[in-house]
Design a protein around this motif. Structure first.
Motif, PDB file in Angstrom:
ATOM      1  N   LEU A  87    -122.613  72.818  36.265  1.00 44.57           N
ATOM      2  CA  LEU A  87    -123.382  71.848  37.044  1.00 44.57           C
ATOM      3  C   LEU A  87    -123.083  70.423  36.591  1.00 44.57           C
ATOM      4  N   TYR A  88    -122.877  70.247  35.295  1.00 41.89           N
ATOM      5  CA  TYR A  88    -122.497  68.932  34.773  1.00 41.89           C
ATOM      6  C   TYR A  88    -121.178  68.473  35.387  1.00 41.89           C
ATOM      7  N   GLY A  89    -120.199  69.381  35.424  1.00 41.37           N
ATOM      8  CA  GLY A  89    -118.909  69.046  36.033  1.00 41.37           C
ATOM      9  C   GLY A  89    -119.045  68.719  37.507  1.00 41.37           C
ATOM     10  N   LEU A  90    -119.907  69.451  38.213  1.00 44.03           N
ATOM     11  CA  LEU A  90    -120.133  69.197  39.636  1.00 44.03           C
ATOM     12  C   LEU A  90    -120.730  67.813  39.850  1.00 44.03           C
ATOM     13  N   VAL A  91    -121.748  67.462  39.041  1.00 41.14           N
ATOM     14  CA  VAL A  91    -122.388  66.147  39.186  1.00 41.14           C
ATOM     15  C   VAL A  91    -121.396  65.029  38.883  1.00 41.14           C
ATOM     16  N   ARG A  92    -120.612  65.190  37.812  1.00 39.76           N
ATOM     17  CA  ARG A  92    -119.655  64.145  37.457  1.00 39.76           C
ATOM     18  C   ARG A  92    -118.582  63.981  38.535  1.00 39.76           C
ATOM     19  N   LYS A  93    -118.231  65.070  39.196  1.00 40.68           N
ATOM     20  CA  LYS A  93    -117.266  64.982  40.293  1.00 40.68           C
ATOM     21  C   LYS A  93    -117.844  64.189  41.462  1.00 40.68           C
ATOM     22  N   VAL A  94    -119.121  64.425  41.761  1.00 39.14           N
ATOM     23  CA  VAL A  94    -119.776  63.725  42.861  1.00 39.14           C
ATOM     24  C   VAL A  94    -119.956  62.238  42.524  1.00 39.14           C
ATOM     25  N   VAL A  95    -120.299  61.946  41.267  1.00 39.96           N
ATOM     26  CA  VAL A  95    -120.505  60.554  40.860  1.00 39.96           C
ATOM     27  C   VAL A  95    -119.211  59.765  40.963  1.00 39.96           C
ATOM     28  N   GLY A  96    -118.101  60.347  40.502  1.00 41.66           N
ATOM     29  CA  GLY A  96    -116.799  59.702  40.627  1.00 41.66           C
ATOM     30  C   GLY A  96    -116.649  58.422  39.832  1.00 41.66           C
ATOM     31  N   VAL A  97    -117.151  58.412  38.583  1.00 41.13           N
ATOM     32  CA  VAL A  97    -117.044  57.229  37.740  1.00 41.13           C
ATOM     33  C   VAL A  97    -116.044  57.500  36.628  1.00 41.13           C
ATOM     34  N   ASP A  98    -115.473  56.431  36.059  1.00 35.60           N
ATOM     35  CA  ASP A  98    -114.521  56.554  34.960  1.00 35.60           C
ATOM     36  C   ASP A  98    -115.099  57.429  33.846  1.00 35.60           C
ATOM     37  N   ALA A  99    -114.248  58.278  33.237  1.00 40.12           N
ATOM     38  CA  ALA A  99    -114.712  59.228  32.227  1.00 40.12           C
ATOM     39  C   ALA A  99    -115.388  58.526  31.057  1.00 40.12           C
ATOM     40  N   MET A 100    -114.780  57.459  30.555  1.00 32.68           N
ATOM     41  CA  MET A 100    -115.348  56.750  29.412  1.00 32.68           C
ATOM     42  C   MET A 100    -116.664  56.059  29.783  1.00 32.68           C
ATOM     43  N   VAL A 101    -116.693  55.431  30.956  1.00 31.63           N
ATOM     44  CA  VAL A 101    -117.907  54.758  31.407  1.00 31.63           C
ATOM     45  C   VAL A 101    -119.029  55.778  31.620  1.00 31.63           C
ATOM     46  N   GLY A 102    -118.683  56.912  32.219  1.00 30.78           N
ATOM     47  CA  GLY A 102    -119.688  57.950  32.447  1.00 30.78           C
ATOM     48  C   GLY A 102    -120.264  58.483  31.148  1.00 30.78           C
ATOM     49  N   PHE A 103    -119.392  58.746  30.166  1.00 29.89           N
ATOM     50  CA  PHE A 103    -119.858  59.237  28.869  1.00 29.89           C
ATOM     51  C   PHE A 103    -120.749  58.201  28.193  1.00 29.89           C
ATOM     52  N   ALA A 104    -120.353  56.917  28.279  1.00 31.23           N
ATOM     53  CA  ALA A 104    -121.162  55.849  27.691  1.00 31.23           C
ATOM     54  C   ALA A 104    -122.534  55.780  28.363  1.00 31.23           C
ATOM     55  N   ALA A 105    -122.550  55.852  29.699  1.00 34.43           N
ATOM     56  CA  ALA A 105    -123.823  55.786  30.424  1.00 34.43           C
ATOM     57  C   ALA A 105    -124.737  56.944  30.032  1.00 34.43           C
ATOM     58  N   GLU A 106    -124.169  58.135  29.910  1.00 33.87           N
ATOM     59  CA  GLU A 106    -124.976  59.306  29.548  1.00 33.87           C
ATOM     60  C   GLU A 106    -125.570  59.165  28.147  1.00 33.87           C
ATOM     61  N   THR A 107    -124.756  58.735  27.185  1.00 27.57           N
ATOM     62  CA  THR A 107    -125.277  58.592  25.825  1.00 27.57           C
ATOM     63  C   THR A 107    -126.319  57.478  25.743  1.00 27.57           C
TER      64      THR A 107
ATOM     65  N   THR B 281    -120.944  63.547  13.485  1.00 25.42           N
ATOM     66  CA  THR B 281    -121.226  64.168  14.783  1.00 25.42           C
ATOM     67  C   THR B 281    -120.802  63.260  15.940  1.00 25.42           C
ATOM     68  N   GLY B 282    -120.839  61.940  15.711  1.00 27.34           N
ATOM     69  CA  GLY B 282    -120.372  61.020  16.759  1.00 27.34           C
ATOM     70  C   GLY B 282    -118.899  61.196  17.030  1.00 27.34           C
ATOM     71  N   ALA B 283    -118.104  61.339  15.951  1.00 22.22           N
ATOM     72  CA  ALA B 283    -116.658  61.501  16.111  1.00 22.22           C
ATOM     73  C   ALA B 283    -116.309  62.848  16.724  1.00 22.22           C
ATOM     74  N   THR B 284    -116.956  63.932  16.265  1.00 26.24           N
ATOM     75  CA  THR B 284    -116.623  65.259  16.792  1.00 26.24           C
ATOM     76  C   THR B 284    -117.150  65.464  18.210  1.00 26.24           C
ATOM     77  N   THR B 285    -118.020  64.570  18.656  1.00 26.00           N
ATOM     78  CA  THR B 285    -118.472  64.606  20.052  1.00 26.00           C
ATOM     79  C   THR B 285    -117.535  63.804  20.949  1.00 26.00           C
ATOM     80  N   ALA B 286    -117.223  62.574  20.541  1.00 22.07           N
ATOM     81  CA  ALA B 286    -116.499  61.659  21.422  1.00 22.07           C
ATOM     82  C   ALA B 286    -114.977  61.853  21.391  1.00 22.07           C
ATOM     83  N   LEU B 287    -114.398  62.062  20.214  1.00 20.73           N
ATOM     84  CA  LEU B 287    -112.934  62.097  20.114  1.00 20.73           C
ATOM     85  C   LEU B 287    -112.297  63.225  20.939  1.00 20.73           C
ATOM     86  N   PRO B 288    -112.821  64.471  20.895  1.00 27.22           N
ATOM     87  CA  PRO B 288    -112.212  65.498  21.751  1.00 27.22           C
ATOM     88  C   PRO B 288    -112.250  65.143  23.238  1.00 27.22           C
ATOM     89  N   LEU B 289    -113.336  64.479  23.671  1.00 28.27           N
ATOM     90  CA  LEU B 289    -113.418  64.068  25.072  1.00 28.27           C
ATOM     91  C   LEU B 289    -112.353  63.023  25.401  1.00 28.27           C
TER      92      LEU B 289
END
Length: 301
Positions: free
Chosen positions: A155-175, A207-215
């Motif tokens: 469902l997360y992937g579906l919502v992000r597809k519908v939103v259509g925002v840059d991956a980095m910007v989207g991750f920043a907005a969510e955090t 935990t910040g690095a192991t969350t963000a860097l793989p993405l």
């Protein structure tokens, strides 16, 4: 470099992240989640400052961008469930959830977005569903943790597809959306977990690095590799998690789980083979049309 980035992302998710969280076994999952959000926010601010010229600007904001509130909630639920699974010795359930996830995403694409399934894809989704039903019959209960992990991330992937925002910007907005709740929890409700232990403090900061860097590595790999290659490699992470759970942490692969894994692997093999064949077909140049008998050199329609 694309292959290296992809290996870095998937091996991090399959080995580094679960081992990291097992080292924090004595810390409640809620506290780890809150620290993960806080330190990811700090890291992503630095990354946005460094990579600002490469990030696509989301402005002007659209109404659909409000869905990032939903995606933030879904990823928080997914992170928390994953933490609970790893810390409670249920890595097998987490592994199974991420094996089911791609097939659930395919089903959601068909049901919600109207994407058409090729016959082999439909068979693969049917096999996965049959595996879940058979596992329920054999075990007498639903694999709730696996299914909830798969559903939340799909469902997360579906919502992000519908939103259509840059991956980095989207991750920043969510955090950033999750940051107030995480901060309040750490200040008002979380038990003291550091207690002057520098090793534990360091693990929480990481935990910040192991969350963000793989993405970030995943996003870099997506720019350099074909979608079919990336799709096949996505099963590396749950495979590593499965091996880690059984070989290192001693989880038992019960018969009903084994049946379910076999059917899921068969479904994934069919899906991967069909995707690979479809990708190759789109790359092949069209065959030249044969000249007509009456008009040499002209295409027949």
């Amino acid at each position: 470099m694309g292959l290296i980035y992809a290996l870095g992302a998937y091996l991090s998710w399959g080995i580094v992240v679960p081992v990291h969280f097992r080292l924090l076994d004595s810390v409640p999952a809620g506290s780890i989640l809150a620290h993960r959000i806080v330190w990811s926010s700090v890291l992503v601010v630095g990354l946005l400052a460094i990579l600002r010229r490469r990030v696509r600007n989301p402005f002007p904001l659209r109404r659909r961008h409000l869905l990032l509130v939903v995606s933030a909630g879904l990823i928080a639920v997914n992170w928390l469930l994953y933490l609970v699974a790893v810390q409670s010795g249920h890595m097998l359930d987490a592994s199974l959830g991420y094996f089911i996830n791609p097939l659930m995403s395919v089903a959601l694409g068909a049901l919600v977005l109207g994407e058409r399934l090729r016959p082999v894809q439909a068979v693969a989704v049917g096999l996965a569903a049959a595996g879940v039903i058979l596992a329920v019959v054999l075990a007498g209960h639903l694999p709730w943790l696996s299914l909830t992990l798969a559903a939340s991330f799909s469902l997360y992937g579906l919502v992000r597809k519908v939103v259509g925002v840059d991956a980095m910007v989207g991750f920043a907005a969510e955090t950033f959306l999750l940051l107030p709740a995480a901060g309040l929890y750490l200040v008002l409700a979380a038990p003291a977990v550091v207690n002057g232990d520098p090793v534990r403090l360091g693990l929480l900061l990481l935990t910040g690095a192991t969350t963000a860097l793989p993405l970030i590595w995943f996003a870099a790999a997506a720019q350099r590799l074909t979608l079919s290659t990336l799709g096949l490699m996505q099963y590396l992470a749950p495979s590593c998690l499965l091996g880690l759970s059984v070989l290192v942490y001693g989880e038992r692969l019960e018969p009903h789980r084994l049946v379910l894994f076999v059917l899921i692997w068969l479904a994934l093999a069919l899906y991967a083979a069909d995707s690979f064949r479809a990708a190759r077909r789109t790359k092949e140049p069209p065959e030249p049309a044969a000249a007509g008998p009456d008009r040499p050199g002209m295409r027949s329609f």
